[in-house]
Design a protein around this motif. Structure first.
Motif, short mmCIF file in Angstrom:
data_model
loop_
_atom_site.label_atom_id
_atom_site.label_comp_id
_atom_site.label_asym_id
_atom_site.label_seq_id
_atom_site.Cartn_x
_atom_site.Cartn_y
_atom_site.Cartn_z
N ALA A 74 0.83 -1.21 0.00
CA ALA A 74 0.00 0.00 0.00
C ALA A 74 0.86 1.25 0.00
CB ALA A 74 -0.93 -0.01 1.21
N ASP A 75 2.01 1.18 0.71
CA ASP A 75 2.89 2.36 0.78
C ASP A 75 3.50 2.68 -0.57
OD1 ASP A 75 2.38 2.72 3.46
OD2 ASP A 75 4.18 1.64 4.14
N THR A 76 3.98 1.63 -1.28
CA THR A 76 4.59 1.91 -2.58
C THR A 76 3.53 2.36 -3.59
OG1 THR A 76 4.42 -0.45 -3.19
CG2 THR A 76 6.51 0.33 -2.23
N TRP A 77 2.32 1.87 -3.48
CA TRP A 77 1.27 2.34 -4.39
C TRP A 77 0.91 3.79 -4.08
CZ3 TRP A 77 -0.37 2.10 -8.90
CH2 TRP A 77 -1.64 2.55 -9.28
N ARG A 78 0.88 4.13 -2.79
CA ARG A 78 0.61 5.52 -2.42
C ARG A 78 1.72 6.44 -2.95
NH1 ARG A 78 -1.05 4.62 2.17
NH2 ARG A 78 0.95 4.57 3.28
N ALA A 79 2.97 6.01 -2.85
CA ALA A 79 4.08 6.81 -3.39
C ALA A 79 3.95 6.98 -4.90
CB ALA A 79 5.41 6.15 -3.05
N THR A 80 3.48 5.94 -5.58
CA THR A 80 3.28 6.03 -7.03
C THR A 80 2.19 7.04 -7.36
OG1 THR A 80 3.91 3.71 -7.29
CG2 THR A 80 2.70 4.71 -9.10
N LEU A 81 1.09 7.01 -6.60
CA LEU A 81 0.01 7.96 -6.83
C LEU A 81 0.47 9.40 -6.60
CD1 LEU A 81 -3.08 6.21 -5.19
CD2 LEU A 81 -2.48 6.31 -7.61
N GLU A 82 1.30 9.61 -5.59
CA GLU A 82 1.79 10.96 -5.31
C GLU A 82 2.65 11.48 -6.46
OE1 GLU A 82 3.78 10.56 -1.61
OE2 GLU A 82 1.92 10.50 -0.43
N LEU A 83 3.51 10.60 -7.00
CA LEU A 83 4.31 10.99 -8.17
C LEU A 83 3.41 11.36 -9.34
CD1 LEU A 83 7.29 8.47 -8.51
CD2 LEU A 83 7.44 10.96 -8.52
N GLY A 84 2.44 10.50 -9.61
CA GLY A 84 1.55 10.75 -10.73
C GLY A 84 0.74 12.01 -10.56
N TYR A 85 0.31 12.27 -9.32
CA TYR A 85 -0.54 13.43 -9.07
C TYR A 85 0.22 14.73 -9.33
CZ TYR A 85 -3.69 16.63 -6.65
OH TYR A 85 -4.53 17.67 -6.33
N ASP A 86 1.49 14.79 -8.92
CA ASP A 86 2.29 16.00 -9.17
C ASP A 86 2.29 16.35 -10.65
OD1 ASP A 86 2.92 16.37 -6.53
OD2 ASP A 86 4.92 15.47 -6.65
N TRP A 87 2.51 15.35 -11.49
CA TRP A 87 2.57 15.60 -12.94
C TRP A 87 1.18 15.84 -13.52
CZ3 TRP A 87 6.57 16.99 -15.64
CH2 TRP A 87 7.86 16.65 -15.19
N LEU A 88 0.18 15.13 -13.02
CA LEU A 88 -1.17 15.30 -13.55
C LEU A 88 -1.69 16.71 -13.32
CD1 LEU A 88 -2.81 11.92 -12.57
CD2 LEU A 88 -2.49 12.78 -14.89
N ARG A 89 -1.35 17.31 -12.19
CA ARG A 89 -1.80 18.67 -11.92
C ARG A 89 -1.26 19.64 -12.96
NH1 ARG A 89 0.70 20.41 -7.63
NH2 ARG A 89 -0.67 22.19 -7.24
N ILE A 90 0.04 19.51 -13.30
CA ILE A 90 0.62 20.36 -14.34
C ILE A 90 -0.06 20.10 -15.68
CG2 ILE A 90 2.74 21.02 -15.54
CD1 ILE A 90 4.34 20.01 -13.20
N GLY A 91 -0.23 18.79 -15.99
CA GLY A 91 -0.84 18.44 -17.27
C GLY A 91 -2.25 18.97 -17.41
N ALA A 92 -3.03 18.87 -16.35
CA ALA A 92 -4.41 19.37 -16.42
C ALA A 92 -4.44 20.88 -16.59
CB ALA A 92 -5.17 18.96 -15.16
N TYR A 93 -3.55 21.59 -15.89
CA TYR A 93 -3.48 23.05 -16.00
C TYR A 93 -3.16 23.47 -17.42
CZ TYR A 93 -1.53 27.75 -15.57
OH TYR A 93 -1.24 29.08 -15.75
N LEU A 94 -2.24 22.72 -18.07
CA LEU A 94 -1.81 23.07 -19.42
C LEU A 94 -2.65 22.39 -20.49
CD1 LEU A 94 2.02 22.85 -18.76
CD2 LEU A 94 0.68 24.93 -19.10
N ASP A 95 -3.68 21.67 -20.09
CA ASP A 95 -4.56 20.98 -21.02
C ASP A 95 -3.81 19.99 -21.89
OD1 ASP A 95 -7.11 20.44 -21.96
OD2 ASP A 95 -6.96 21.85 -23.61
#
Length: 550
Positions: free
Chosen positions: A506-527
C-alpha cells in the motif's frame, strides 16, 4: 542646413523622375538635415504628401542620386490626420505611445517645405508644435522615471553594473525630456550634443556631460550607488518627478500568467502557459521565499533568511525573465525601455542542453542557481512528464504479470508480459528525452537513433529481449533477469531509478500515486493529453484512491 535650397530642389527633381507619373505631391524635407544637424553621410529624407484618401505605403523607397542616398516616404492627408489624432488622444498615457508614431509626427512637424507650401501649412496645423513639445517631454520623462526606478531596484539586488547602465539610460532620457520642453524634440539621441548646444543652457549641458562621462568602473558597488544618486538628483532638477531614493516604494508583484508547479522538491515556473523554467536548488529556495506584494527590501531580507547567500542576483534574474514584476507604489508596473533599441519585454534564454530533458523528479537543471528554460513547449513538457510516470507504472505492472506467469508456467503469457515491460521502459526513456507524442510500440527500437549517443547501446539488448521466447523455467528466469537489468539501465538513463515498486504494498502504491498526481496537476493546468482516462479520477480525488473512506 548643410544643403542649399537649390541643391535640395535639384535632388528632388531627380528623385521624382524615378517615380511613376500621375500624382501631384506636396513635398517636405525631414530628418536630421531639416533639423539643422546632419553631415555628408546623412540621408536625404523626402516625405511626399498626397491629397487622396488611399493608404500609402509606410516602407520608404531608397534611391541613389548624385552620390547621395535618398529615402522617399509617402503619406496621405488622411493618414497624417489619423497619426496626429492618435498621438494627441494617447498623450495622457505616454508609456503606451508608439515610438514610431512619435518619431513620424516629430519629423513632419519639424520638416522643411519644398513644394505645395499651402497644403503643408494646413497639415502641420493639425497639431500645434507647442502641443507636441509637451507630449514629447512627457514621453521622455516617463521613460526616464522607469529607467531610474529600475536602476534603483537593480542596485538593491546587488547588480551594480547593470544599475549604472540603467541610470545612464535614465540620464539621457531625463535630459531629452528637458530639451524637448524647449523645442528640441528630435528623437534620435545621437544629435544630443548639438541639441544641448542650441538650448543655450551651458550649466545643464556641462553637468550632463560630466555625469555621462562619470559612469563607474565595473564591479564598484559603492561607485554605482553614488552615480545613481547623482543621476536621480540631476533628473529631479530637470523636472522629472517620482524618482526619490525610496527603495521601500518598490514592490515585488505577481507577473501575469506565471504559475509555480512542483514535482517532489523540483520547482518549475510556467510562463504564459507556453514556457517552462526549471529552478536549481538555490533558485528554487529563493523562489519559494517570495511573498508577493511586499516592498523589495522585505522580499530581499526574506530570501536572505533562507540561508541562500546573496540572493539578489537570483531575484534580478526572475525579474529579467518576466517571472515576477516590479511596481512603484502609486506608480504602477515598472517597464524600463531604451528608445530606438530592442522593444522591452521578458528575456528568454536559450533552452538548456541538459539531458535527459526531464525525469520523475522534474526537469533537468544545470546547477543550483539555474533558471533553465526547458527545451519543450509547456504542454509537451507536461505530457512527457506524465508519460514518464505512467510508462514506469506499466513496466511495474508488466514485471508483476511476468512473475505470476512464470510461477504458473504460462509461457506465452510470460513472453507477452516481457515484451510489454520492454516497450513500457522504452516509452519512459523516450519521454524523458522530450519525445512526445511517442512512436508506436512496434517502432520504438527502430527510432532509438533519436536519442543521445549514450542511450543507444540499449537498442541491441532491447531488440534481443523482444525476440526471446520462453518455454521453460530456465528460459523464463533468464529473460526475467535480463529484463530487470535492462529496465534498471533504462531507468538510470531516464532519471527514474528511484521509481517505487508500485504493486508491492500500500505504501509503494501511495508513493506512485503521489508521483503521478504531481505531474497530472501540471498536465491538467496546461490541457495536455492525459495518459489514461482514469487519471481524471486521480485528479478529482486530489491524488488519493477514489473509493477508500478518508
Amino acid at each position: 542646413m548643410i544643403l542649399s535650397e537649390e541643391q535640395l530642389q535639384g535632388l528632388l527633381d531627380k528623385s521624382l523622375a524615378e517615380l511613376p507619373d500621375g500624382t501631384e505631391w506636396s513635398v517636405v524635407l525631414e530628418g536630421s538635415i531639416a533639423e539643422g544637424f546632419g553631415n555628408p553621410s546623412s540621408d536625404i529624407d523626402f516625405l511626399l504628401i498626397g491629397r487622396d484618401e488611399h493608404d500609402l505605403p509606410t516602407m520608404p523607397s531608397l534611391l541613389f542620386v548624385d552620390g547621395r542616398r535618398v529615402e522617399i516616404r509617402t503619406r496621405s492627408v488622411r493618414q497624417i490626420a489619423e497619426q496626429f489624432g492618435v498621438l494627441d488622444a494617447g498623450a495622457k498615457r505616454p508609456g503606451r505611445l508608439s515610438e514610431d508614431l512619435l518619431n513620424r509626427c516629430q519629423r513632419l512637424l519639424h520638416s522643411h517645405p519644398l513644394r505645395g507650401h499651402a497644403l503643408i501649412e494646413t497639415v502641420k496645423g493639425m497639431l500645434p508644435v507647442e502641443r507636441f513639445r509637451t507630449i514629447a517631454a512627457d514621453w521622455w520623462a516617463h521613460h526616464a522615471r522607469h529607467s531610474l526606478r529600475h536602476a534603483m531596484a537593480l542596485l538593491c539586488l546587488g547588480e551594480g553594473d547593470e544599475a549604472a547602465d540603467w541610470a545612464r539610460a535614465g540620464l539621457v532620457q531625463a535630459v531629452k525630456s528637458w530639451a524637448a520642453g524647449r523645442g528640441e524634440t528630435y528623437l534620435e539621441p545621437k544629435w544630443l550634443s548639438l541639441q544641448l548646444d542650441r538650448a543655450d543652457r551651458p550649466e545643464i549641458r556641462d553637468r550632463y556631460w560630466e555625469l555621462e562621462a562619470g559612469a563607474p568602473v565595473a564591479g564598484d558597488a559603492e561607485a554605482a550607488r553614488a552615480y545613481l544618486s547623482a543621476c536621480l538628483a540631476f533628473a529631479a532638477d530637470l523636472g522629472i518627478t517620482g524618482v526619490p531614493w525610496r527603495p521601500e516604494r518598490l514592490t515585488v508583484e505577481r507577473a501575469a500568467r506565471v504559475t509555480t508547479w512542483q514535482t517532489g522538491p523540483q520547482v518549475h515556473v510556467v510562463r504564459g502557459m507556453r514556457e517552462v523554467f526549471a529552478l536549481g536548488d538555490r533558485a528554487g529556495t529563493v523562489w519559494r521565499s517570495l511573498v508577493l506584494g511586499r516592498p523589495l527590501p522585505q522580499v530581499l531580507a526574506a530570501a536572505e533568511d533562507t540561508g541562500v547567500a546573496e540572493p539578489g542576483p537570483l531575484l534580478a534574474a526572475f525579474l529579467r525573465y518576466g517571472l515576477i514584476r516590479l511596481a512603484w507604489k502609486g506608480g504602477g508596473t515598472i517597464t524600463p525601455s531604451l528608445p530606438l533599441a530592442a522593444p522591452p519585454g521578458p528575456l528568454t534564454p536559450p533552452p538548456t542542453t541538459a539531458r535527459p530533458v526531464l525525469s520523475l523528479r522534474g526537469a533537468a537543471v544545470s546547477g543550483p542557481d539555474a533558471i533553465d528554460l526547458v527545451p519543450l513547449p509547456a504542454e509537451r513538457f507536461a505530457a512527457a512528464g506524465m508519460a514518464v510516470v505512467w510508462s514506469n507504472v506499466v513496466a511495474e505492472n508488466a514485471l508483476e504479470d511476468l512473475r505470476g506467469a512464470l510461477q504458473r508456467g504460462q509461457w506465452k503469457v510470460a513472453e507477452l508480459a516481457a515484451r510489454r515491460a520492454v516497450h513500457a521502459a522504452l516509452r519512459g526513456l523516450f519521454s524523458a528525452h522530450g519525445i512526445n507524442p511517442l512512436p508506436a510500440d512496434s517502432d520504438l527500437v527502430r527510432r532509438m537513433g533519436l536519442l543521445p549517443e549514450d542511450a543507444r547501446p540499449l537498442r541491441a539488448r532491447a531488440e534481443q529481449l523482444l525476440r526471446r521466447t520462453i518455454d521453460s523455467p530456465r528460459t523464463g528466469d533468464a529473460v526475467r533477469t535480463e529484463l530487470h537489468a535492462v529496465v534498471d539501465l533504462v531507468r538510470q538513463s531516464a532519471g527514474a531509478d528511484a521509481f517505487p515498486s508500485s504493486f508491492d504494498s500500500a505504501d509503494t502504491w501511495r508513493a506512485t500515486l503521489e508521483l503521478g498526481y504531481d505531474w497530472l496537476r501540471i498536465g491538467a493546468y496546461l490541457d495536455a493529453q492525459l495518459p489514461i482516462e482514469e487519471a481524471r479520477d486521480l485528479l478529482a480525488s486530489s491524488g488519493t484512491q477514489p473509493h477508500p473512506a478518508v
